[in-house]
Scaffold this motif. Structure first.
Motif, PDB file in Angstrom:
ATOM      1  N   VAL A 201      -1.777  -1.417  -4.835  1.00 13.80           N
ATOM      2  CA  VAL A 201      -3.117  -2.031  -4.717  1.00 13.80           C
ATOM      3  C   VAL A 201      -4.105  -0.965  -4.005  1.00 13.80           C
ATOM      4  O   VAL A 201      -5.292  -1.060  -4.138  1.00 13.80           O
ATOM      5  N   ARG A 202      -3.437  -0.710  -2.861  1.00 12.78           N
ATOM      6  CA  ARG A 202      -4.452   0.311  -2.242  1.00 12.78           C
ATOM      7  C   ARG A 202      -3.593   1.571  -1.723  1.00 12.78           C
ATOM      8  O   ARG A 202      -2.376   1.430  -1.426  1.00 12.78           O
ATOM      9  N   THR A 203      -4.267   2.637  -1.915  1.00 11.37           N
ATOM     10  CA  THR A 203      -3.664   3.951  -1.781  1.00 11.37           C
ATOM     11  C   THR A 203      -4.553   4.719  -0.722  1.00 11.37           C
ATOM     12  O   THR A 203      -5.584   4.656  -0.928  1.00 11.37           O
ATOM     13  N   GLU A 204      -3.984   5.210   0.457  1.00 14.59           N
ATOM     14  CA  GLU A 204      -4.775   5.928   1.355  1.00 14.59           C
ATOM     15  C   GLU A 204      -4.171   7.465   1.209  1.00 14.59           C
ATOM     16  O   GLU A 204      -3.076   7.702   0.888  1.00 14.59           O
ATOM     17  N   TYR A 205      -5.204   8.336   1.121  1.00 12.45           N
ATOM     18  CA  TYR A 205      -4.685   9.990   0.685  1.00 12.45           C
ATOM     19  C   TYR A 205      -5.286  10.626   1.782  1.00 12.45           C
ATOM     20  O   TYR A 205      -6.231  10.304   2.708  1.00 12.45           O
ATOM     21  N   LEU A 206      -4.209  11.302   2.233  1.00 19.56           N
ATOM     22  CA  LEU A 206      -4.133  12.304   3.148  1.00 19.56           C
ATOM     23  C   LEU A 206      -4.633  14.125   2.563  1.00 19.56           C
ATOM     24  O   LEU A 206      -3.549  14.209   1.909  1.00 19.56           O
ATOM     25  N   VAL A 207      -5.513  14.531   2.679  1.00 18.08           N
ATOM     26  CA  VAL A 207      -5.851  15.529   1.956  1.00 18.08           C
ATOM     27  C   VAL A 207      -6.097  16.749   2.835  1.00 18.08           C
ATOM     28  O   VAL A 207      -6.601  16.708   3.687  1.00 18.08           O
ATOM     29  N   LEU A 208      -5.506  17.923   2.328  1.00  9.77           N
ATOM     30  CA  LEU A 208      -5.417  19.049   3.006  1.00  9.77           C
ATOM     31  C   LEU A 208      -6.142  20.178   2.207  1.00  9.77           C
ATOM     32  O   LEU A 208      -6.025  20.199   0.855  1.00  9.77           O
ATOM     33  N   GLY A 209      -7.107  20.981   2.724  1.00  9.16           N
ATOM     34  CA  GLY A 209      -7.768  21.883   2.037  1.00  9.16           C
ATOM     35  C   GLY A 209      -9.445  21.559   1.955  1.00  9.16           C
ATOM     36  O   GLY A 209      -9.651  20.587   1.380  1.00  9.16           O
ATOM     37  N   ASP A 210     -10.151  22.341   2.375  1.00  4.46           N
ATOM     38  CA  ASP A 210     -11.408  21.942   2.352  1.00  4.46           C
ATOM     39  C   ASP A 210     -12.130  21.928   0.938  1.00  4.46           C
ATOM     40  O   ASP A 210     -12.954  20.912   0.589  1.00  4.46           O
ATOM     41  N   ARG A 211     -11.694  22.744  -0.022  1.00  2.50           N
ATOM     42  CA  ARG A 211     -12.043  22.590  -1.400  1.00  2.50           C
ATOM     43  C   ARG A 211     -11.593  21.412  -1.901  1.00  2.50           C
ATOM     44  O   ARG A 211     -12.387  20.892  -2.806  1.00  2.50           O
TER      45      ARG A 211
ATOM     46  N   ALA B 245       0.718  -1.124   0.151  1.00  2.00           N
ATOM     47  CA  ALA B 245      -0.047   0.051   0.048  1.00  2.00           C
ATOM     48  C   ALA B 245       0.766   1.337  -0.120  1.00  2.00           C
ATOM     49  O   ALA B 245       2.120   1.327   0.542  1.00  2.00           O
ATOM     50  N   SER B 246       0.266   2.416  -0.396  1.00  2.00           N
ATOM     51  CA  SER B 246       0.962   3.567  -0.516  1.00  2.00           C
ATOM     52  C   SER B 246       0.101   4.621   0.226  1.00  2.00           C
ATOM     53  O   SER B 246      -1.247   4.565   0.478  1.00  2.00           O
ATOM     54  N   MET B 247       0.761   5.720   0.474  1.00  2.00           N
ATOM     55  CA  MET B 247       0.188   6.770   1.055  1.00  2.00           C
ATOM     56  C   MET B 247       0.639   8.119   0.532  1.00  2.00           C
ATOM     57  O   MET B 247       1.590   8.357   0.373  1.00  2.00           O
ATOM     58  N   VAL B 248      -0.600   8.843  -0.010  1.00  2.00           N
ATOM     59  CA  VAL B 248      -0.397  10.108  -0.891  1.00  2.00           C
ATOM     60  C   VAL B 248      -0.866  11.091  -0.125  1.00  2.00           C
ATOM     61  O   VAL B 248      -2.007  11.298   0.483  1.00  2.00           O
ATOM     62  N   ILE B 249       0.084  12.210   0.165  1.00  2.00           N
ATOM     63  CA  ILE B 249      -0.447  13.580   1.188  1.00  2.00           C
ATOM     64  C   ILE B 249      -0.749  14.418  -0.118  1.00  2.00           C
ATOM     65  O   ILE B 249       0.031  14.907  -1.016  1.00  2.00           O
ATOM     66  N   VAL B 250      -2.023  14.836  -0.618  1.00  2.00           N
ATOM     67  CA  VAL B 250      -2.356  15.608  -1.343  1.00  2.00           C
ATOM     68  C   VAL B 250      -2.478  17.122  -0.797  1.00  2.00           C
ATOM     69  O   VAL B 250      -3.595  17.191  -0.071  1.00  2.00           O
ATOM     70  N   LEU B 251      -2.009  18.163  -1.105  1.00  2.00           N
ATOM     71  CA  LEU B 251      -2.169  19.415  -0.925  1.00  2.00           C
ATOM     72  C   LEU B 251      -3.255  20.336  -1.734  1.00  2.00           C
ATOM     73  O   LEU B 251      -2.847  20.579  -2.920  1.00  2.00           O
TER      74      LEU B 251
ATOM     75  N   ARG C  43     -14.443  12.520  -6.837  1.00  2.00           N
ATOM     76  CA  ARG C  43     -13.653  11.771  -7.577  1.00  2.00           C
ATOM     77  C   ARG C  43     -13.530  10.291  -7.224  1.00  2.00           C
ATOM     78  O   ARG C  43     -13.096   9.531  -7.740  1.00  2.00           O
ATOM     79  N   GLY C  44     -13.905  10.039  -5.962  1.00  2.00           N
ATOM     80  CA  GLY C  44     -13.929   8.837  -5.200  1.00  2.00           C
ATOM     81  C   GLY C  44     -12.621   8.136  -4.586  1.00  2.00           C
ATOM     82  O   GLY C  44     -12.277   7.384  -4.435  1.00  2.00           O
ATOM     83  N   LEU C  45     -11.917   9.293  -4.176  1.00  2.00           N
ATOM     84  CA  LEU C  45     -10.571   9.118  -3.474  1.00  2.00           C
ATOM     85  C   LEU C  45     -10.998   8.356  -2.143  1.00  2.00           C
ATOM     86  O   LEU C  45     -11.672   8.784  -1.248  1.00  2.00           O
ATOM     87  N   ASN C  46     -10.055   7.591  -1.647  1.00  2.00           N
ATOM     88  CA  ASN C  46     -10.147   6.826  -0.358  1.00  2.00           C
ATOM     89  C   ASN C  46      -9.395   7.871   0.654  1.00  2.00           C
ATOM     90  O   ASN C  46      -8.024   7.679   0.957  1.00  2.00           O
ATOM     91  N   VAL C  47     -10.034   8.900   0.804  1.00  2.00           N
ATOM     92  CA  VAL C  47      -9.454   9.907   2.200  1.00  2.00           C
ATOM     93  C   VAL C  47      -9.472   9.146   3.109  1.00  2.00           C
ATOM     94  O   VAL C  47     -10.606   9.206   3.971  1.00  2.00           O
ATOM     95  N   GLY C  48      -8.436   9.080   4.018  1.00  2.00           N
ATOM     96  CA  GLY C  48      -8.185   8.330   5.276  1.00  2.00           C
ATOM     97  C   GLY C  48      -8.006   9.496   6.321  1.00  2.00           C
ATOM     98  O   GLY C  48      -8.517   9.169   7.328  1.00  2.00           O
TER      99      GLY C  48
END
Length: 322
Positions: A112-122, A80-86, A130-135
């Motif tokens: 196979v599995r990616t967890e997204y850490l999203v910053l920013g309300d918009r 699995a991977s973890m992606v921080i999205v700003l 978009r159906g992202l797995n926002v953890g």
């Protein structure tokens, strides 16, 4: 006619007010972007200091141990991977969030599995659509002074998840300031931590002279492996600070470009309303002139009164003639 004229006048006043708001938002965005750019030198200087400290700490560990500090390579298809999205915290940024999210989706296709850490309300709203797995998610900064606190919070959440789960790769995706109108995104790998980037050289080495390896290792009061791990965490913190600051500057540049486009549209709308106002005013003046001219002509015409019919007198009385 007067009702239409007053309506156009009211719309023109509203557009003038909107023009003032757009100009103010453009100025604020430009000031915030300029301030964010000015903070980058300090963040990068801090990263260089930590980098030099890592190079010194590597002298305390032999080559075999230093390779063990980095995460071993694994098959990406089974991990699995973890992606921080700003993303952006506020609106009026055009397609800023969409470009960043597209880059995040493209970077995680090999896992196979990616967890997204999203910053920013918009960005959270766009990522959910978009159906992202926002953890995990949090608000983005609205001022440059908030960068250290957010980076510290994000670093804590990141290492907590690394301890709890199986994640072989962590990356951060953010936008960078771009002089063109397009949104430019950058992906930076945080983990596995590559110690090969840091040379075991003296931190006091001058930039104008070649790197000279330090003969005597530094004095420490921590275990070398623990010291190196903490320095790596500090370096990741500096990387996150830089990424957040760059994203904040890029967000405000995108908002500034959006306000420039909005100002152009406001000017076009104002010109159209001004043309309508002049046309309606001319029609009203023409109508008043026509009415005044018609009244003047009617007043100048002579009045025609009917003549009385003649009468005939017969005897003592008068008899009208037939």
């Amino acid at each position: 006619m007067s009702n239409k004229l007053s309506e156009v006048q009211a719309r023109m006043n509203g557009v003038h007010g909107l023009e003032s708001v757009v100009g103010a938002m453009r100025g604020i965005a430009a000031a915030r972007s300029r301030e964010a750019r000015s903070r980058l030198d300090g963040i990068r200087a801090c990263a260089r200091i930590v980098s030099a400290a890592i190079g010194d700490a590597l002298l305390l560990i032999d080559d075999h141990a230093s390779h063990e500090t980095a995460a071993p390579d694994r098959d990406a298809k089974h991990d699995a991977s973890m992606v921080i999205v700003l993303c952006a915290e506020q609106g009026f940024v055009g397609t800023f969030n969409e470009h960043v999210i597209d880059a995040a989706l493209a970077s995680s296709t090999a896992y196979v599995r990616t967890e997204y850490l999203v910053l920013g309300d918009r960005g959270i709203v766009a990522a959910t659509e978009r159906g992202l797995n926002v953890g995990w998610s949090a608000p983005m900064i609205t001022h440059a002074d908030e960068v250290p606190a957010l980076a510290d919070r994000l670093t804590g959440v990141l290492f907590q998840r690394l301890v709890a789960g199986r994640t072989t790769r962590v990356s951060v995706i953010h936008a960078t300031p771009n002089p063109t109108a397009s949104v430019q995104t950058v992906e930076q790998t945080l983990l596995p931590f590559d110690y090969g980037r840091f040379s075991a050289t003296s931190s006091a080495t001058s930039s104008s002279s070649p790197a000279i390896a330090r003969r005597n290792p530094p004095l420490i009061n921590l275990a070398p492996q623990r010291l190196l791990s903490q320095l790596a965490e500090e370096y990741i913190f500096a990387q996150l600070c830089e990424a957040i600051m760059l994203s904040f500057a890029a967000e405000n540049e995108a908002r500034m470009r959006a306000m420039i486009a909005a100002r152009t549209n406001v000017h076009d709308k104002l010109e159209a309303l001004t043309g309508d106002f002049r046309r309606l005013r001319q029609e009203e003046i023409t109508s008043e002139i026509v009415e005044l001219s018609a009244g003047s002509i009617a007043a100048d015409r002579p009045s025609k009164k009917p003549r009385p019919e003649p009468t005939r007198h017969c005897g003592n009385g008068s008899v009208p003639s037939f």
